[in-house]
Each structure stands twice: as structure tokens, then as C-alpha cells.
Design a protein around this motif. Structure first.
Motif, PDB file in Angstrom:
ATOM      1  N   LYS A 281     -15.584   4.830   2.970  1.00  0.00           N
ATOM      2  CA  LYS A 281     -16.455   6.004   2.841  1.00  0.00           C
ATOM      3  C   LYS A 281     -17.428   5.831   1.672  1.00  0.00           C
ATOM      4  CE  LYS A 281     -16.341  11.032   2.344  1.00  0.00           C
ATOM      5  NZ  LYS A 281     -15.476  12.227   2.192  1.00  0.00           N
ATOM      6  N   ASN A 282     -16.946   5.177   0.595  1.00  0.00           N
ATOM      7  CA  ASN A 282     -17.769   5.018  -0.603  1.00  0.00           C
ATOM      8  C   ASN A 282     -18.606   3.741  -0.604  1.00  0.00           C
ATOM      9  OD1 ASN A 282     -16.706   7.410  -1.723  1.00  0.00           O
ATOM     10  ND2 ASN A 282     -14.920   6.308  -2.494  1.00  0.00           N
ATOM     11  N   GLU A 283     -18.033   2.656  -0.039  1.00  0.00           N
ATOM     12  CA  GLU A 283     -18.679   1.339  -0.150  1.00  0.00           C
ATOM     13  C   GLU A 283     -19.123   0.754   1.187  1.00  0.00           C
ATOM     14  OE1 GLU A 283     -16.168  -1.292  -2.484  1.00  0.00           O
ATOM     15  OE2 GLU A 283     -15.178   0.471  -3.378  1.00  0.00           O
ATOM     16  N   GLY A 284     -18.715   1.349   2.297  1.00  0.00           N
ATOM     17  CA  GLY A 284     -19.091   0.824   3.599  1.00  0.00           C
ATOM     18  C   GLY A 284     -18.188  -0.319   4.060  1.00  0.00           C
ATOM     19  N   VAL A 285     -18.673  -1.067   5.060  1.00  0.00           N
ATOM     20  CA  VAL A 285     -17.848  -2.121   5.676  1.00  0.00           C
ATOM     21  C   VAL A 285     -17.549  -3.268   4.725  1.00  0.00           C
ATOM     22  CG1 VAL A 285     -18.617  -1.613   8.023  1.00  0.00           C
ATOM     23  CG2 VAL A 285     -19.904  -3.237   6.623  1.00  0.00           C
ATOM     24  N   MET A 286     -18.328  -3.410   3.657  1.00  0.00           N
ATOM     25  CA  MET A 286     -18.067  -4.480   2.694  1.00  0.00           C
ATOM     26  C   MET A 286     -16.686  -4.336   2.078  1.00  0.00           C
ATOM     27  SD  MET A 286     -20.529  -6.595   2.757  1.00  0.00           S
ATOM     28  CE  MET A 286     -20.150  -7.518   1.264  1.00  0.00           C
TER      29      MET A 286
ATOM     30  N   GLY B 123     -14.568   5.694  11.693  1.00  0.00           N
ATOM     31  CA  GLY B 123     -15.007   6.388  10.485  1.00  0.00           C
ATOM     32  C   GLY B 123     -14.105   7.521  10.062  1.00  0.00           C
ATOM     33  N   ALA B 124     -12.810   7.444  10.377  1.00  0.00           N
ATOM     34  CA  ALA B 124     -11.871   8.514  10.030  1.00  0.00           C
ATOM     35  C   ALA B 124     -11.746   8.662   8.520  1.00  0.00           C
ATOM     36  CB  ALA B 124     -10.498   8.210  10.637  1.00  0.00           C
ATOM     37  N   SER B 125     -11.549   9.887   8.077  1.00  0.00           N
ATOM     38  CA  SER B 125     -11.330  10.148   6.654  1.00  0.00           C
ATOM     39  C   SER B 125      -9.926   9.704   6.262  1.00  0.00           C
ATOM     40  CB  SER B 125     -11.482  11.644   6.368  1.00  0.00           C
ATOM     41  OG  SER B 125     -10.429  12.363   6.994  1.00  0.00           O
ATOM     42  N   SER B 126      -9.670   9.643   4.964  1.00  0.00           N
ATOM     43  CA  SER B 126      -8.348   9.233   4.500  1.00  0.00           C
ATOM     44  C   SER B 126      -7.268  10.221   4.927  1.00  0.00           C
ATOM     45  CB  SER B 126      -8.344   9.081   2.975  1.00  0.00           C
ATOM     46  OG  SER B 126      -8.694  10.306   2.355  1.00  0.00           O
ATOM     47  N   ILE B 127      -7.630  11.524   4.965  1.00  0.00           N
ATOM     48  CA  ILE B 127      -6.662  12.543   5.394  1.00  0.00           C
ATOM     49  C   ILE B 127      -6.340  12.376   6.880  1.00  0.00           C
ATOM     50  CG2 ILE B 127      -6.304  15.016   5.740  1.00  0.00           C
ATOM     51  CD1 ILE B 127      -7.922  15.504   3.203  1.00  0.00           C
ATOM     52  N   ALA B 128      -7.364  12.136   7.675  1.00  0.00           N
ATOM     53  CA  ALA B 128      -7.154  11.923   9.114  1.00  0.00           C
ATOM     54  C   ALA B 128      -6.364  10.636   9.355  1.00  0.00           C
ATOM     55  CB  ALA B 128      -8.498  11.850   9.829  1.00  0.00           C
ATOM     56  N   MET B 129      -6.646   9.615   8.562  1.00  0.00           N
ATOM     57  CA  MET B 129      -5.929   8.343   8.680  1.00  0.00           C
ATOM     58  C   MET B 129      -4.443   8.539   8.397  1.00  0.00           C
ATOM     59  SD  MET B 129      -6.216   5.035   9.223  1.00  0.00           S
ATOM     60  CE  MET B 129      -7.909   4.503   8.841  1.00  0.00           C
ATOM     61  N   GLU B 130      -4.148   9.252   7.331  1.00  0.00           N
ATOM     62  CA  GLU B 130      -2.745   9.482   6.985  1.00  0.00           C
ATOM     63  C   GLU B 130      -2.026  10.263   8.070  1.00  0.00           C
ATOM     64  OE1 GLU B 130       0.045  11.374   3.427  1.00  0.00           O
ATOM     65  OE2 GLU B 130      -2.134  11.458   3.262  1.00  0.00           O
ATOM     66  N   ALA B 131      -2.675  11.307   8.569  1.00  0.00           N
ATOM     67  CA  ALA B 131      -2.060  12.130   9.624  1.00  0.00           C
ATOM     68  C   ALA B 131      -1.801  11.300  10.873  1.00  0.00           C
ATOM     69  CB  ALA B 131      -2.973  13.313   9.941  1.00  0.00           C
ATOM     70  N   LYS B 132      -2.719  10.387  11.193  1.00  0.00           N
ATOM     71  CA  LYS B 132      -2.595   9.573  12.405  1.00  0.00           C
ATOM     72  C   LYS B 132      -1.460   8.552  12.276  1.00  0.00           C
ATOM     73  CE  LYS B 132      -5.534   7.020  15.652  1.00  0.00           C
ATOM     74  NZ  LYS B 132      -5.489   8.053  16.695  1.00  0.00           N
ATOM     75  N   LEU B 133      -1.376   7.901  11.123  1.00  0.00           N
ATOM     76  CA  LEU B 133      -0.400   6.820  10.968  1.00  0.00           C
ATOM     77  C   LEU B 133       0.992   7.300  10.572  1.00  0.00           C
ATOM     78  CD1 LEU B 133      -2.507   3.972   9.276  1.00  0.00           C
ATOM     79  CD2 LEU B 133      -2.140   4.474  11.697  1.00  0.00           C
ATOM     80  N   GLN B 134       1.088   8.531  10.062  1.00  0.00           N
ATOM     81  CA  GLN B 134       2.403   9.065   9.706  1.00  0.00           C
ATOM     82  C   GLN B 134       3.323   9.126  10.917  1.00  0.00           C
ATOM     83  OE1 GLN B 134       3.850   9.573   6.958  1.00  0.00           O
ATOM     84  NE2 GLN B 134       2.691  10.748   5.452  1.00  0.00           N
ATOM     85  N   SER B 135       2.748   9.228  12.114  1.00  0.00           N
ATOM     86  CA  SER B 135       3.568   9.339  13.332  1.00  0.00           C
ATOM     87  C   SER B 135       4.403   8.088  13.586  1.00  0.00           C
ATOM     88  CB  SER B 135       2.677   9.621  14.546  1.00  0.00           C
ATOM     89  OG  SER B 135       1.762   8.546  14.756  1.00  0.00           O
ATOM     90  N   PHE B 136       4.030   6.962  12.964  1.00  0.00           N
ATOM     91  CA  PHE B 136       4.795   5.725  13.134  1.00  0.00           C
ATOM     92  C   PHE B 136       5.985   5.644  12.180  1.00  0.00           C
ATOM     93  CE2 PHE B 136       0.706   4.618  14.972  1.00  0.00           C
ATOM     94  CZ  PHE B 136       1.034   3.782  16.011  1.00  0.00           C
ATOM     95  N   ILE B 137       6.042   6.553  11.214  1.00  0.00           N
ATOM     96  CA  ILE B 137       7.068   6.489  10.178  1.00  0.00           C
ATOM     97  C   ILE B 137       8.089   7.601  10.394  1.00  0.00           C
ATOM     98  CG2 ILE B 137       7.496   6.551   7.686  1.00  0.00           C
ATOM     99  CD1 ILE B 137       4.621   5.634   7.259  1.00  0.00           C
ATOM    100  N   PRO B 138       9.399   7.288  10.373  1.00  0.00           N
ATOM    101  CA  PRO B 138      10.415   8.334  10.521  1.00  0.00           C
ATOM    102  C   PRO B 138      10.255   9.417   9.450  1.00  0.00           C
ATOM    103  CG  PRO B 138      11.404   6.152  10.683  1.00  0.00           C
ATOM    104  CD  PRO B 138       9.984   5.948  10.240  1.00  0.00           C
ATOM    105  N   LEU B 139      10.590  10.644   9.790  1.00  0.00           N
ATOM    106  CA  LEU B 139      10.432  11.769   8.866  1.00  0.00           C
ATOM    107  C   LEU B 139      11.130  11.523   7.527  1.00  0.00           C
ATOM    108  CD1 LEU B 139      10.870  14.803  11.300  1.00  0.00           C
ATOM    109  CD2 LEU B 139       8.809  14.221  10.013  1.00  0.00           C
ATOM    110  N   SER B 140      12.315  10.912   7.582  1.00  0.00           N
ATOM    111  CA  SER B 140      13.100  10.690   6.361  1.00  0.00           C
ATOM    112  C   SER B 140      12.456   9.682   5.412  1.00  0.00           C
ATOM    113  CB  SER B 140      14.511  10.205   6.723  1.00  0.00           C
ATOM    114  OG  SER B 140      14.437   8.990   7.459  1.00  0.00           O
ATOM    115  N   GLU B 141      11.511   8.869   5.929  1.00  0.00           N
ATOM    116  CA  GLU B 141      10.895   7.831   5.103  1.00  0.00           C
ATOM    117  C   GLU B 141       9.462   8.163   4.699  1.00  0.00           C
ATOM    118  OE1 GLU B 141      11.185   4.107   7.135  1.00  0.00           O
ATOM    119  OE2 GLU B 141      13.297   4.405   7.658  1.00  0.00           O
TER     120      GLU B 141
END
Length: 258
Positions: free
Chosen positions: A90-95, A232-250
Motif C-alpha cells: 500500500k505504501n511502496e507498491g509492487v517493489m 490490492g487487499a488491505s492488511s485488515i482484509a488480508m488478516e481476515a481472509k487468512l485467519q480462516s486457515f488457522i485453528p481458533l486456538s492458535e
């Protein structure tokens, strides 16, 4: 180190050895070179007949994985990596993505991030990476099949060993005492066949399948993160999306704003 395999083998040997002692069986009966030859060499002969040489050559590597495990990037680290990448992009682009890709030691993660940094469309990235995952799954399936088949052959070879031993025993019926020892020795092959089949071969195949499933899950998580980055997902959207792969306890929340 995959300690569970070592513990399993030690417990299996203890169970059989101490069980024989409690039953009054002579543990020295296990010192039977013919039985070991029939079971181990016979099983490997069957595997050579069942699989092409390119698969058999992987046996040593697969055995090492069973006893030492396979290093896979923890899911929480994958999550943190992609959340940080989303912020950096978001801050620096694809670099920022390209720079991070070149720092990765994992070839799969590196190549996936490079596809994103190079600006390929989501469909192309998904098709390319999913194809690589499927190839890996097939390779893992063939490896686990070697041990699964070994678990089928060994007990049957144990019966064959017992038949061979009984043929030898029945050829000398004049010595009753020797006959008893010969019959006992004949069943050592059956014991070894069942033990190796159901304490070693089949469980080893299952362990390889579990290790493979864990690796596939991590790779799918990386793909989802890469596709989210590409969109171009935001960091909050990224976290919400990938949390589904991690068990609740972890799960550990990383949210601290943009």
C-alpha cells in the motif's frame, strides 16, 4: 525431529517383546534370519515389482521425512508475512513485494510472490500455482502408496514364511522336541509380517499423508494470500481472509490499524 515415530517404534517393540515375556514365549525365537529374509527382502521384492524405479529411489528420502519430519512454514508466520506485505504494498507498491520475494528461501513462496510482483492476472496466478500444488500432491500420494502397499504385502509374506517353516518342520517328525521348536520358529515370520505391516508400513503411509496434507494447506494459504495481494487487499482484509486457515486456538490477532 518427528519424535512420535521414534516413540511409536519403541512402544511397538516393547509391546511385542514384553508381551512375549508375559506369555512365556522365548524372545530368542525372534532371532530367525530366515524369517527376516522372507519378510523384509520379500516385501522389498514386491515393492520393486509394484513401482517404477523412480518411485523406489525416493524410499530413503521418504523414510527420513517419517523419522525427522518436514519443515513447513508455520501458518501464523504466513499470516504475518502477508499482512506486512499488504501494508508495504500500500505504501511502496509492487517493489515491496518483489523485494520480499527475493528474501524468501522457500522456492514455492518465492515464485508465487514473484508472479504477483510481475503483475500477472489472478486467473493466471491461480492456475499456475494450483497446478504446482496438484503435482506435489500426486508425488506425495505415490510416496505414501509405497508404504501402504508394503503394509499389504508384509502380512501375506508372513503367512508364506509360516508355510515354509511348517514344511521344514513336518519333514522331521521323528524328533518331537525339535518339531516343537520348528513349529514355533515357523510362526516368527507371521509375527514379523503382521508387526511390520501394522506397526510400521501402514502407519508410516498414514504419517506421510498427514504431513502432505499440512504442506498442501500451507501452500493453499500462500496462494490465497498472493491472490489477495494481487487484488490490492488491505492488511485488515488480508488478516481476515487468512485467519480462516488457522485453528481458533492458535490465532493471534495482528490488527493494529493501517
Amino acid at each position: 525431529m518427528e519424535k512420535s515415530t521414534t516413540y511409536g517404534m519403541l512402544l511397538g517393540l516393547f509391546a511385542v517383546g514384553y508381551g512375549m515375556y508375559l506369555k512365556g514365549a522365548d524372545p530368542h525365537a525372534l532371532i530367525n534370519p530366515a524369517a527376516f529374509l522372507i519378510i523384509f527382502v520379500g516385501t522389498f521384492a514386491a515393492l520393486f515389482n509394484a513401482f517404477p524405479m523412480k518411485d523406489i529411489k525416493r524410499f530413503g528420502k521418504l523414510l527420513k521425512i517419517i523419522f525427522t519430519g518436514k519443515k513447513t512454514m508455520p501458518k501464523q508466520e504466513v499470516l504475518e508475512l502477508f499482512v506486512n506485505l499488504a501494508k508495504a504494498a500500500k505504501n511502496e507498491g509492487v517493489m515491496a513485494i518483489e523485494k520480499k520475494a527475493n528474501e524468501q528461501e522457500d522456492p514455492f513462496l518465492k515464485s508465487t510472490l514473484i508472479l504477483v510482483a510481475d503483475g500477472f492476472p489472478a486467473d493466471f496466478i491461480a492456475e499456475t500455482v494450483e497446478g504446482e500444488i496438484k503435482q506435489m500432491e500426486e508425488r506425495h500420494r505415490s510416496g505414501a502408496a509405497i508404504f501402504a502397499q508394503g503394509g499389504m504385502y508384509a502380512p501375506t509374506l508372513g503367512v508364506l514364511g509360516a508355510v515354509i517353516g511348517l514344511i521344514a518342520a513336518l519333514g522331521n517328525l521323528s524328533d518331537i522336541e525339535m518339531l516343537g521348536h520348528s513349529i514355533a520358529a515357523a510362526f516368527v515370520a507371521t509375527l514379523l509380517g503382521i508387526f511390520t505391516g501394522y506397526v510400521m508400513w501402514h502407519p508410516f503411509a498414514n504419517k506421510l499423508k498427514r504431513i502432505s496434507a499440512e504442506e498442501v494447506e500451507v501452500k493453499k494459504m500462500i496462494l490465497e494470500g498472493a491472490l489477495a495481494l494481487q487484488s490490492g487487499a488491505s492488511s485488515i482484509a488480508m488478516e481476515a481472509k487468512l485467519q480462516s486457515f488457522i485453528p481458533l486456538s492458535e490465532r493471534k490477532s495482528l490488527r493494529g490499524g493501517e
